[in-house]
Design a protein around this motif. Structure first.
Motif, PDB file in Angstrom:
ATOM      1  N   LEU A  23      50.967   5.530  75.111  1.00 47.49           N
ATOM      2  CA  LEU A  23      51.474   6.242  75.447  1.00 47.49           C
ATOM      3  C   LEU A  23      50.980   6.689  76.403  1.00 47.49           C
ATOM      4  O   LEU A  23      50.497   7.384  77.335  1.00 47.49           O
ATOM      5  CB  LEU A  23      51.607   7.603  74.888  1.00 47.49           C
ATOM      6  CG  LEU A  23      52.739   7.339  73.029  1.00 47.49           C
ATOM      7  CD1 LEU A  23      52.627   8.136  72.968  1.00 47.49           C
ATOM      8  CD2 LEU A  23      54.103   6.653  74.376  1.00 47.49           C
ATOM      9  N   MET A  24      49.379   6.139  76.114  1.00 44.67           N
ATOM     10  CA  MET A  24      47.456   6.603  77.349  1.00 44.67           C
ATOM     11  C   MET A  24      48.285   6.236  78.574  1.00 44.67           C
ATOM     12  O   MET A  24      47.384   6.197  79.512  1.00 44.67           O
ATOM     13  CB  MET A  24      46.793   6.081  76.689  1.00 44.67           C
ATOM     14  CG  MET A  24      46.155   7.481  76.010  1.00 44.67           C
ATOM     15  SD  MET A  24      45.318   8.571  76.720  1.00 44.67           S
ATOM     16  CE  MET A  24      44.008   9.515  75.598  1.00 44.67           C
ATOM     17  N   PHE A  25      49.052   4.890  78.883  1.00 45.65           N
ATOM     18  CA  PHE A  25      49.212   4.257  79.497  1.00 45.65           C
ATOM     19  C   PHE A  25      50.575   4.155  79.899  1.00 45.65           C
ATOM     20  O   PHE A  25      50.610   4.704  81.764  1.00 45.65           O
ATOM     21  CB  PHE A  25      49.119   2.731  79.775  1.00 45.65           C
ATOM     22  CG  PHE A  25      47.796   2.201  79.112  1.00 45.65           C
ATOM     23  CD1 PHE A  25      46.852   2.312  80.470  1.00 45.65           C
ATOM     24  CD2 PHE A  25      47.408   2.533  78.038  1.00 45.65           C
ATOM     25  CE1 PHE A  25      45.437   2.088  80.045  1.00 45.65           C
ATOM     26  CE2 PHE A  25      45.781   1.840  77.173  1.00 45.65           C
ATOM     27  CZ  PHE A  25      44.505   1.671  78.962  1.00 45.65           C
ATOM     28  N   ALA A  26      51.306   4.724  79.181  1.00 43.71           N
ATOM     29  CA  ALA A  26      52.906   5.447  79.775  1.00 43.71           C
ATOM     30  C   ALA A  26      53.064   6.051  80.436  1.00 43.71           C
ATOM     31  O   ALA A  26      53.806   6.559  81.369  1.00 43.71           O
ATOM     32  CB  ALA A  26      53.872   4.261  78.277  1.00 43.71           C
ATOM     33  N   ALA A  27      52.407   7.201  80.221  1.00 44.35           N
ATOM     34  CA  ALA A  27      52.781   8.716  80.707  1.00 44.35           C
ATOM     35  C   ALA A  27      52.365   8.655  82.344  1.00 44.35           C
ATOM     36  O   ALA A  27      52.895   9.248  83.258  1.00 44.35           O
ATOM     37  CB  ALA A  27      51.587   9.671  79.454  1.00 44.35           C
ATOM     38  N   LYS A 201      63.421  19.027  71.764  1.00 45.94           N
ATOM     39  CA  LYS A 201      62.590  19.853  72.184  1.00 45.94           C
ATOM     40  C   LYS A 201      62.598  19.644  74.155  1.00 45.94           C
ATOM     41  O   LYS A 201      62.575  20.794  74.407  1.00 45.94           O
ATOM     42  CB  LYS A 201      61.415  19.781  71.868  1.00 45.94           C
ATOM     43  CG  LYS A 201      60.451  20.015  72.376  1.00 45.94           C
ATOM     44  CD  LYS A 201      59.269  20.172  72.080  1.00 45.94           C
ATOM     45  CE  LYS A 201      57.955  19.974  72.226  1.00 45.94           C
ATOM     46  NZ  LYS A 201      56.252  19.755  72.026  1.00 45.94           N
ATOM     47  N   LEU A 202      62.996  18.406  74.026  1.00 44.75           N
ATOM     48  CA  LEU A 202      62.486  17.789  75.589  1.00 44.75           C
ATOM     49  C   LEU A 202      64.039  18.630  76.714  1.00 44.75           C
ATOM     50  O   LEU A 202      64.087  19.679  77.443  1.00 44.75           O
ATOM     51  CB  LEU A 202      63.006  16.500  75.622  1.00 44.75           C
ATOM     52  CG  LEU A 202      62.949  16.400  77.517  1.00 44.75           C
ATOM     53  CD1 LEU A 202      61.141  16.663  78.357  1.00 44.75           C
ATOM     54  CD2 LEU A 202      62.962  14.713  77.168  1.00 44.75           C
ATOM     55  N   ALA A 249      58.191  10.857  80.952  1.00 43.91           N
ATOM     56  CA  ALA A 249      57.028  10.640  82.074  1.00 43.91           C
ATOM     57  C   ALA A 249      56.589  11.975  80.442  1.00 43.91           C
ATOM     58  O   ALA A 249      55.479  12.098  79.722  1.00 43.91           O
ATOM     59  CB  ALA A 249      56.584  11.491  82.528  1.00 43.91           C
ATOM     60  N   TYR A 250      57.424  13.295  80.669  1.00 43.13           N
ATOM     61  CA  TYR A 250      57.067  14.471  79.561  1.00 43.13           C
ATOM     62  C   TYR A 250      57.645  14.277  78.392  1.00 43.13           C
ATOM     63  O   TYR A 250      56.574  14.618  77.407  1.00 43.13           O
ATOM     64  CB  TYR A 250      58.453  15.805  80.171  1.00 43.13           C
ATOM     65  CG  TYR A 250      57.573  16.570  81.133  1.00 43.13           C
ATOM     66  CD1 TYR A 250      56.946  17.744  81.151  1.00 43.13           C
ATOM     67  CD2 TYR A 250      57.312  15.764  82.526  1.00 43.13           C
ATOM     68  CE1 TYR A 250      56.607  18.803  82.269  1.00 43.13           C
ATOM     69  CE2 TYR A 250      57.182  16.411  83.712  1.00 43.13           C
ATOM     70  CZ  TYR A 250      56.646  17.631  83.476  1.00 43.13           C
ATOM     71  OH  TYR A 250      56.064  18.921  84.128  1.00 43.13           O
ATOM     72  N   ARG A 255      54.671  13.607  73.065  1.00 44.03           N
ATOM     73  CA  ARG A 255      54.369  12.704  72.372  1.00 44.03           C
ATOM     74  C   ARG A 255      53.161  12.886  71.836  1.00 44.03           C
ATOM     75  O   ARG A 255      52.288  12.308  70.864  1.00 44.03           O
ATOM     76  CB  ARG A 255      55.313  11.909  72.077  1.00 44.03           C
ATOM     77  CG  ARG A 255      55.446  10.389  70.818  1.00 44.03           C
ATOM     78  CD  ARG A 255      55.244  11.777  69.528  1.00 44.03           C
ATOM     79  NE  ARG A 255      54.950  10.406  68.632  1.00 44.03           N
ATOM     80  CZ  ARG A 255      55.002  10.488  67.519  1.00 44.03           C
ATOM     81  NH1 ARG A 255      55.250  11.970  67.825  1.00 44.03           N
ATOM     82  NH2 ARG A 255      54.716   9.535  66.629  1.00 44.03           N
ATOM     83  N   LEU A 256      52.061  12.231  73.189  1.00 46.62           N
ATOM     84  CA  LEU A 256      50.748  11.536  73.254  1.00 46.62           C
ATOM     85  C   LEU A 256      50.285  13.055  72.516  1.00 46.62           C
ATOM     86  O   LEU A 256      48.947  13.019  71.990  1.00 46.62           O
ATOM     87  CB  LEU A 256      50.751  11.485  74.358  1.00 46.62           C
ATOM     88  CG  LEU A 256      48.908  11.077  75.114  1.00 46.62           C
ATOM     89  CD1 LEU A 256      48.488  10.096  73.441  1.00 46.62           C
ATOM     90  CD2 LEU A 256      49.134  10.619  76.128  1.00 46.62           C
TER      91      LEU A 256
END
Length: 311
Positions: A23-27, A201-202, A249-250, A255-256
């Motif tokens: 997630l550190m790279f996907a977001a 939530k989103l 992205a959100y 999640r991150l």
């Protein structure tokens, strides 16, 4: 075999580092797409506040057929917490987006990137001063590495050139957007919504963002800045922004935050200038240079170092 797969999945879920690193790279990659497409949309004459409102309205419309029944089923919970939903939506979907689009019309991309590069430091500052969160040496060291990498990319390998950057009239708008994002990251963790399915939530936050931005988009139209609804680029920009940076992205960033916390999650924002540069190569004809590779090395080291937990 099924037992082995089950054990493997369980080990992955039990390892926070393995869960948060992708997630550190996907977001940031998905957020970087927002910067590139927003610049392209600006050339099409799309009003900035309408662009922000339209992306969230369309994103909610995309989610509604599948999430609508669950939203209705949880309407009691959502209505009971509507002030918190509107607060988080107003910060993360409103204040962090519309002022950024406004500022982009009056300031350089480098200035925007540098201002947003300060978001993780601002998140850490808020966490430390308001909630007395500890600042570990590894986290501080990772932040310094990431800052060095971001500045190396933004200065094109000449750190001395940073002193010559001039802040223009659009920079206060970008600063406001960065503050909105930092507050969204912190309050999303410190004042969380009740347990809800991720899509619910989103969808509730996206709907809240569209509601918050709607009156401002109307004021923009009343002032005479109206999009050209006959231009197909308008619909292309809105469709892309609704799906990739809005939904993708959100979801990844929220999640991150839930896994890593707001300070460490916001460290991933340092990767946005790098990914935006790589995306601009085929789309805008801007080829990456050697300093991009060097900056990537610093940023990668900073993100990984800040994500690692002591065993």
């Amino acid at each position: 075999m099924s037992e082995a797969v089950s054990r493997g999945g369980s080990a992955y879920r039990d390892d926070p580092f393995a869960a948060e690193l992708p997630l550190m790279f996907a977001a940031p990659a998905l957020f970087a797409a927002n910067l590139v497409v927003a610049r392209w949309a600006e050339s099409a004459g799309i009003p900035p506040v309408f662009l922000a409102f339209g992306r969230w309205a369309l994103a909610f419309a995309i989610l509604l057929p599948t999430v609508g029944p669950r939203l209705w089923g949880l309407r009691g919970v959502l209505l009971a917490h509507w002030p918190r939903i509107l607060l988080l939506a107003g910060l993360g979907m409103g204040m962090a987006v519309a002022p950024q689009y406004i500022g982009a019309r009056h300031t350089s991309t480098a200035n925007i990137a540098i201002i947003f590069a300060a978001c993780p430091a601002l998140v850490t500052l808020i966490e430390t001063l308001v909630w007395k969160a500890p600042l570990h040496k590894r986290q501080a060291g990772g932040m310094l590495l990431a800052i060095a990498g971001a500045l190396l990319v933004l200065s094109k390998g000449d750190l001395a050139a940073l002193g010559g950057l001039q802040f223009g009239e659009g920079d206060p708008w970008v600063i406001a957007a960065a503050c909105g994002w930092a507050l969204y990251a912190v309050l999303g963790r410190r004042m969380p919504l009740p347990p809800l399915p991720a899509t619910v939530k989103l969808a509730s936050l996206i709907a809240g963002g569209a509601l918050v931005l709607a009156p401002f988009a109307a004021l923009e139209a009343f002032a005479g800045t109206v999009p050209d609804f006959g231009d197909p680029r308008l619909y292309a920009a809105l469709a892309f922004l609704a799906v990739v940076p809005s939904l993708g992205a959100y979801f990844c960033f929220d999640r991150l935050v839930s896994i890593a916390g707001p300070a460490r999650a916001s460290m991933s924002l340092y990767l946005i200038p790098l990914f935006a540069t790589l995306a601009a190569w085929p789309l805008l004809g801007e080829a990456p240079q050697l300093y991009h590779a060097a900056g990537f090395g610093f940023i990668l080291a900073g993100v990984v170092a800040s994500s690692m937990r002591r065993r």
